[in-house]
Design an enzyme around this catalytic site. Structure first.
Site, PDB file in Angstrom:
ATOM      1  N   GLU A 116       9.978  12.663   9.030  1.00  0.00           N
ATOM      2  CA  GLU A 116       9.705  12.882   7.607  1.00  0.00           C
ATOM      3  C   GLU A 116      10.210  14.227   7.091  1.00  0.00           C
ATOM      4  O   GLU A 116      10.618  14.336   5.941  1.00  0.00           O
ATOM      5  CB  GLU A 116       8.221  12.703   7.310  1.00  0.00           C
ATOM      6  CG  GLU A 116       7.721  11.296   7.539  1.00  0.00           C
ATOM      7  CD  GLU A 116       8.426  10.227   6.699  1.00  0.00           C
ATOM      8  OE1 GLU A 116       9.103  10.549   5.693  1.00  0.00           O
ATOM      9  OE2 GLU A 116       8.285   9.043   7.041  1.00  0.00           O
ATOM     10  N   ASP A 156      -3.184   7.155  11.407  1.00  0.00           N
ATOM     11  CA  ASP A 156      -3.401   7.037   9.963  1.00  0.00           C
ATOM     12  C   ASP A 156      -4.460   8.017   9.459  1.00  0.00           C
ATOM     13  O   ASP A 156      -4.437   8.403   8.295  1.00  0.00           O
ATOM     14  CB  ASP A 156      -3.803   5.610   9.578  1.00  0.00           C
ATOM     15  CG  ASP A 156      -2.610   4.672   9.511  1.00  0.00           C
ATOM     16  OD1 ASP A 156      -1.457   5.163   9.483  1.00  0.00           O
ATOM     17  OD2 ASP A 156      -2.828   3.454   9.487  1.00  0.00           O
ATOM     18  N   HIS A 189      14.471   8.728  -0.851  1.00  0.00           N
ATOM     19  CA  HIS A 189      13.768   9.059   0.391  1.00  0.00           C
ATOM     20  C   HIS A 189      13.946   7.932   1.407  1.00  0.00           C
ATOM     21  O   HIS A 189      14.285   8.180   2.571  1.00  0.00           O
ATOM     22  CB  HIS A 189      12.282   9.290   0.096  1.00  0.00           C
ATOM     23  CG  HIS A 189      11.471   9.639   1.294  1.00  0.00           C
ATOM     24  ND1 HIS A 189      11.276  10.940   1.697  1.00  0.00           N
ATOM     25  CD2 HIS A 189      10.805   8.871   2.179  1.00  0.00           C
ATOM     26  CE1 HIS A 189      10.521  10.958   2.776  1.00  0.00           C
ATOM     27  NE2 HIS A 189      10.222   9.709   3.100  1.00  0.00           N
ATOM     28  N   GLU A 190      13.740   6.702   0.964  1.00  0.00           N
ATOM     29  CA  GLU A 190      13.852   5.569   1.883  1.00  0.00           C
ATOM     30  C   GLU A 190      15.294   5.381   2.343  1.00  0.00           C
ATOM     31  O   GLU A 190      15.545   5.043   3.500  1.00  0.00           O
ATOM     32  CB  GLU A 190      13.301   4.293   1.243  1.00  0.00           C
ATOM     33  CG  GLU A 190      11.849   4.389   0.776  1.00  0.00           C
ATOM     34  CD  GLU A 190      10.875   4.963   1.802  1.00  0.00           C
ATOM     35  OE1 GLU A 190      11.094   4.826   3.014  1.00  0.00           O
ATOM     36  OE2 GLU A 190       9.860   5.558   1.378  1.00  0.00           O
ATOM     37  N   TYR A 223       5.517  15.713   6.231  1.00  0.00           N
ATOM     38  CA  TYR A 223       6.648  15.681   5.304  1.00  0.00           C
ATOM     39  C   TYR A 223       7.030  17.088   4.868  1.00  0.00           C
ATOM     40  O   TYR A 223       8.176  17.511   4.996  1.00  0.00           O
ATOM     41  CB  TYR A 223       6.289  14.881   4.045  1.00  0.00           C
ATOM     42  CG  TYR A 223       6.052  13.417   4.259  1.00  0.00           C
ATOM     43  CD1 TYR A 223       6.990  12.474   3.848  1.00  0.00           C
ATOM     44  CD2 TYR A 223       4.872  12.950   4.834  1.00  0.00           C
ATOM     45  CE1 TYR A 223       6.777  11.122   4.015  1.00  0.00           C
ATOM     46  CE2 TYR A 223       4.645  11.594   5.008  1.00  0.00           C
ATOM     47  CZ  TYR A 223       5.604  10.679   4.591  1.00  0.00           C
ATOM     48  OH  TYR A 223       5.376   9.346   4.770  1.00  0.00           O
ATOM     49  N   PRO A 265       0.766  -1.251   0.000  1.00  0.00           N
ATOM     50  CA  PRO A 265       0.000   0.000   0.000  1.00  0.00           C
ATOM     51  C   PRO A 265       0.795   1.298   0.000  1.00  0.00           C
ATOM     52  O   PRO A 265       0.203   2.375  -0.002  1.00  0.00           O
ATOM     53  CB  PRO A 265      -0.819  -0.111   1.291  1.00  0.00           C
ATOM     54  CG  PRO A 265       0.045  -0.924   2.195  1.00  0.00           C
ATOM     55  CD  PRO A 265       0.755  -1.907   1.305  1.00  0.00           C
ATOM     56  N   TYR A 266       2.115   1.249   0.016  1.00  0.00           N
ATOM     57  CA  TYR A 266       2.915   2.473   0.079  1.00  0.00           C
ATOM     58  C   TYR A 266       3.874   2.517  -1.098  1.00  0.00           C
ATOM     59  O   TYR A 266       4.197   1.494  -1.691  1.00  0.00           O
ATOM     60  CB  TYR A 266       3.715   2.534   1.391  1.00  0.00           C
ATOM     61  CG  TYR A 266       2.865   2.372   2.615  1.00  0.00           C
ATOM     62  CD1 TYR A 266       2.062   3.416   3.060  1.00  0.00           C
ATOM     63  CD2 TYR A 266       2.845   1.170   3.312  1.00  0.00           C
ATOM     64  CE1 TYR A 266       1.261   3.274   4.178  1.00  0.00           C
ATOM     65  CE2 TYR A 266       2.044   1.022   4.439  1.00  0.00           C
ATOM     66  CZ  TYR A 266       1.252   2.068   4.872  1.00  0.00           C
ATOM     67  OH  TYR A 266       0.457   1.919   5.968  1.00  0.00           O
ATOM     68  N   GLY A 267       4.390   3.697  -1.393  1.00  0.00           N
ATOM     69  CA  GLY A 267       5.420   3.804  -2.424  1.00  0.00           C
ATOM     70  C   GLY A 267       6.674   3.082  -1.983  1.00  0.00           C
ATOM     71  O   GLY A 267       7.276   2.310  -2.725  1.00  0.00           O
ATOM     72  N   GLY A 268       7.069   3.325  -0.739  1.00  0.00           N
ATOM     73  CA  GLY A 268       8.237   2.675  -0.181  1.00  0.00           C
ATOM     74  C   GLY A 268       8.143   2.629   1.329  1.00  0.00           C
ATOM     75  O   GLY A 268       7.384   3.371   1.940  1.00  0.00           O
ATOM     76  N   MET A 269       8.916   1.721   1.911  1.00  0.00           N
ATOM     77  CA  MET A 269       8.967   1.607   3.364  1.00  0.00           C
ATOM     78  C   MET A 269      10.378   1.205   3.742  1.00  0.00           C
ATOM     79  O   MET A 269      10.870   0.167   3.309  1.00  0.00           O
ATOM     80  CB  MET A 269       7.961   0.571   3.865  1.00  0.00           C
ATOM     81  CG  MET A 269       8.002   0.334   5.366  1.00  0.00           C
ATOM     82  SD  MET A 269       7.637   1.791   6.367  1.00  0.00           S
ATOM     83  CE  MET A 269       5.927   2.082   5.980  1.00  0.00           C
ATOM     84  N   GLU A 270      11.022   2.066   4.530  1.00  0.00           N
ATOM     85  CA  GLU A 270      12.400   1.805   4.921  1.00  0.00           C
ATOM     86  C   GLU A 270      12.468   0.824   6.076  1.00  0.00           C
ATOM     87  O   GLU A 270      11.594   0.796   6.938  1.00  0.00           O
ATOM     88  CB  GLU A 270      13.099   3.106   5.309  1.00  0.00           C
ATOM     89  CG  GLU A 270      12.864   3.568   6.732  1.00  0.00           C
ATOM     90  CD  GLU A 270      11.514   4.189   7.026  1.00  0.00           C
ATOM     91  OE1 GLU A 270      11.247   4.450   8.208  1.00  0.00           O
ATOM     92  OE2 GLU A 270      10.719   4.434   6.100  1.00  0.00           O
ATOM     93  N   HIS A 286      16.128   7.720   5.110  1.00  0.00           N
ATOM     94  CA  HIS A 286      15.650   7.251   6.418  1.00  0.00           C
ATOM     95  C   HIS A 286      16.709   6.452   7.169  1.00  0.00           C
ATOM     96  O   HIS A 286      16.608   6.290   8.388  1.00  0.00           O
ATOM     97  CB  HIS A 286      14.395   6.392   6.259  1.00  0.00           C
ATOM     98  CG  HIS A 286      13.124   7.155   6.251  1.00  0.00           C
ATOM     99  ND1 HIS A 286      12.720   7.972   7.285  1.00  0.00           N
ATOM    100  CD2 HIS A 286      12.131   7.214   5.326  1.00  0.00           C
ATOM    101  CE1 HIS A 286      11.549   8.498   7.002  1.00  0.00           C
ATOM    102  NE2 HIS A 286      11.166   8.064   5.813  1.00  0.00           N
TER     103      HIS A 286
END
Length: 188
Positions: free
Chosen positions: A101, A157, A78-79, A165, A49-54, A82
């Site tokens: 962020e 959420d 971006h990730e 951000y 569900p996200y663009g990216g997750m670090e 992080h």
């Protein structure tokens, strides 16, 4: 290394082949070595569900970032950012999510300027971010548009938007302009 389903592994490897340059730029900007020794990227199924997750050592990304022209690779920058601004130091509560962020957006934009050898990208991307911030402020209730939102018992959420951000980034951006880049970098 890039990990993905066999049908998209070549496309993912092409799209994200700038990871080493992003890591090197971040190390140079922060004057700190990458702390986790290994960095891999896992391209998950489209339902992610996200663009990216670090995560330390491994970033999850969605295959919707596979544009074929590397135009969405800033998500990986971006990730990677992080790794310094989120995985080493992070916020205590969701109310202070902007620290994580905002700093990450600042470092992401610095990374992209360095990798593309274009200092104007920083301001250009910041303008786009400011536009996104204005849209989010218009859409959310006042309690969620503050730098430190009033969440009460609400699910964090529910307040998720570009606000932490971009408002966080723009506070740091103003501070950097006020004290100068060198002084700001020595502080961060």
């Amino acid at each position: 290394r890039v990990w993905a389903e066999p049908s998209i592994v070549k496309a993912a490897a092409f799209e994200f082949d700038g990871m080493e340059a992003f890591l090197s730029a971040a190390e140079e900007i922060t004057q700190l070595p990458y702390p986790w020794k290994r960095y891999d990227l896992l391209c998950l199924p489209p339902s992610f569900p996200y663009g990216g997750m670090e995560n330390p050592c491994l970033t999850f990304v969605t295959p919707t970032l596979l544009a074929g022209d590397k135009s969405l690779a800033d998500v990986v920058a971006h990730e990677i950012a992080h790794s310094w601004t989120g995985n080493l130091v992070t916020n205590l509560t969701w109310e202070h999510f902007w620290l994580n962020e905002g700093y990450t957006m600042w470092l992401q934009r610095k990374i992209m300027c360095a990798v593309n050898n274009d200092p104007l990208l920083f301001d250009f991307d910041a303008i786009g971010g400011f536009s996104s911030l204005k849209e989010s402020v218009e859409m959310f209730p006042d309690d969620y548009t503050r730098l430190i939102p009033v969440l009460g018992d609400a699910d964090p959420d529910d307040a998720f938007s570009s606000i932490p951000y971009e408002k966080g980034f723009h506070l740091l951006y103003v501070l950097e302009r006020k004290v100068g880049s060198e002084s700001f970098l020595s502080f961060t």
